[in-house]
Design a protein around this motif. Structure first.
Motif, mmCIF file in Angstrom:
data_model
loop_
_atom_site.group_PDB
_atom_site.id
_atom_site.type_symbol
_atom_site.label_atom_id
_atom_site.label_comp_id
_atom_site.label_asym_id
_atom_site.label_seq_id
_atom_site.Cartn_x
_atom_site.Cartn_y
_atom_site.Cartn_z
ATOM 1 N N SER A 1 6.054 11.721 -10.575
ATOM 2 C CA SER A 1 5.644 13.079 -10.932
ATOM 3 C C SER A 1 6.728 14.092 -10.575
ATOM 4 C CB SER A 1 4.348 13.447 -10.212
ATOM 5 O OG SER A 1 3.314 12.592 -10.609
ATOM 6 N N ALA A 2 7.338 13.928 -9.430
ATOM 7 C CA ALA A 2 8.410 14.832 -9.016
ATOM 8 C C ALA A 2 9.607 14.724 -9.954
ATOM 9 C CB ALA A 2 8.827 14.533 -7.578
ATOM 10 N N LEU A 3 9.944 13.527 -10.388
ATOM 11 C CA LEU A 3 11.049 13.356 -11.331
ATOM 12 C C LEU A 3 10.737 14.020 -12.669
ATOM 13 C CD1 LEU A 3 12.088 9.654 -10.659
ATOM 14 C CD2 LEU A 3 13.373 11.717 -10.085
ATOM 15 N N GLY A 4 9.528 13.856 -13.142
ATOM 16 C CA GLY A 4 9.128 14.510 -14.394
ATOM 17 C C GLY A 4 9.134 16.016 -14.275
ATOM 18 N N LEU A 5 8.659 16.519 -13.153
ATOM 19 C CA LEU A 5 8.647 17.962 -12.926
ATOM 20 C C LEU A 5 10.065 18.519 -12.845
ATOM 21 C CD1 LEU A 5 6.978 20.511 -12.328
ATOM 22 C CD2 LEU A 5 7.088 19.897 -9.912
ATOM 23 N N ALA A 6 10.953 17.795 -12.185
ATOM 24 C CA ALA A 6 12.343 18.240 -12.082
ATOM 25 C C ALA A 6 12.996 18.294 -13.461
ATOM 26 C CB ALA A 6 13.123 17.311 -11.153
ATOM 27 N N ARG A 7 12.706 17.312 -14.291
ATOM 28 C CA ARG A 7 13.262 17.312 -15.647
ATOM 29 C C ARG A 7 12.726 18.486 -16.453
ATOM 30 N NH1 ARG A 7 12.811 12.475 -20.119
ATOM 31 N NH2 ARG A 7 13.999 13.548 -21.714
ATOM 32 N N LEU B 1 0.823 -1.198 0.000
ATOM 33 C CA LEU B 1 0.000 0.000 0.000
ATOM 34 C C LEU B 1 0.865 1.259 0.000
ATOM 35 C CD1 LEU B 1 -2.865 1.225 0.224
ATOM 36 C CD2 LEU B 1 -2.537 1.194 2.705
ATOM 37 N N VAL B 2 1.877 1.286 0.853
ATOM 38 C CA VAL B 2 2.770 2.451 0.922
ATOM 39 C C VAL B 2 3.530 2.614 -0.384
ATOM 40 C CG1 VAL B 2 4.813 3.387 2.073
ATOM 41 C CG2 VAL B 2 2.962 2.411 3.429
ATOM 42 N N LEU B 3 4.013 1.529 -0.933
ATOM 43 C CA LEU B 3 4.755 1.574 -2.185
ATOM 44 C C LEU B 3 3.882 2.065 -3.330
ATOM 45 C CD1 LEU B 3 7.440 0.961 -3.554
ATOM 46 C CD2 LEU B 3 6.628 -1.362 -3.927
ATOM 47 N N SER B 4 2.673 1.572 -3.405
ATOM 48 C CA SER B 4 1.786 2.004 -4.482
ATOM 49 C C SER B 4 1.336 3.457 -4.285
ATOM 50 C CB SER B 4 0.576 1.086 -4.575
ATOM 51 O OG SER B 4 -0.199 1.156 -3.401
ATOM 52 N N ALA B 5 1.228 3.893 -3.053
ATOM 53 C CA ALA B 5 0.803 5.268 -2.786
ATOM 54 C C ALA B 5 1.919 6.278 -3.065
ATOM 55 C CB ALA B 5 0.340 5.395 -1.340
ATOM 56 N N THR B 6 3.171 5.852 -2.969
ATOM 57 C CA THR B 6 4.284 6.788 -3.167
ATOM 58 C C THR B 6 4.873 6.739 -4.572
ATOM 59 O OG1 THR B 6 5.841 5.171 -2.290
ATOM 60 C CG2 THR B 6 4.954 6.784 -0.738
ATOM 61 N N THR B 7 4.489 5.778 -5.376
ATOM 62 C CA THR B 7 5.065 5.655 -6.715
ATOM 63 C C THR B 7 4.688 6.841 -7.602
ATOM 64 O OG1 THR B 7 5.037 3.259 -6.558
ATOM 65 C CG2 THR B 7 5.196 4.192 -8.755
ATOM 66 N N LEU B 8 3.440 7.178 -7.681
ATOM 67 C CA LEU B 8 2.993 8.265 -8.550
ATOM 68 C C LEU B 8 3.588 9.617 -8.142
ATOM 69 C CD1 LEU B 8 1.291 9.068 -10.981
ATOM 70 C CD2 LEU B 8 -0.638 9.368 -9.421
ATOM 71 N N PRO B 9 3.593 9.987 -6.864
ATOM 72 C CA PRO B 9 4.218 11.269 -6.514
ATOM 73 C C PRO B 9 5.724 11.332 -6.830
ATOM 74 C CG PRO B 9 2.798 10.559 -4.735
ATOM 75 C CD PRO B 9 2.874 9.425 -5.717
ATOM 76 N N VAL B 10 6.413 10.225 -6.642
ATOM 77 C CA VAL B 10 7.846 10.212 -6.935
ATOM 78 C C VAL B 10 8.079 10.359 -8.435
ATOM 79 C CG1 VAL B 10 9.916 8.764 -6.930
ATOM 80 C CG2 VAL B 10 8.519 8.939 -4.876
#
Length: 58
Positions: free
Chosen positions: A18-24, A7-16
């Motif tokens: 998204s943050a990588l895409g935003l940083a790029r 549950l924690v892994l699936s909940a944190t995958t999308l924000p991580v």
């Protein structure tokens, strides 16, 4: 694998991801802005300013 871990892994995958895409994206925009500012402040587009001449006393 523990259900809580899943549950924690699936909940944190999308924000991580998204943050990588935003940083790029921000990195590419910063680079483009830097190149644009180089063009704006390039010497051949600036006006020629008169050089101050100091008068000698005496």
């Amino acid at each position: 694998m523990d259900p809580l871990t899943k549950l924690v892994l699936s909940a944190t995958t999308l924000p991580v991801l998204s943050a990588l895409g935003l940083a790029r994206c921000l990195g590419q925009r910063s680079e483009a802005l830097g190149k644009l500012s180089e063009e704006v402040f390039r010497g051949d587009r600036l006006p020629v300013l008169p050089f101050p001449v100091e008068e000698e006393a005496g």
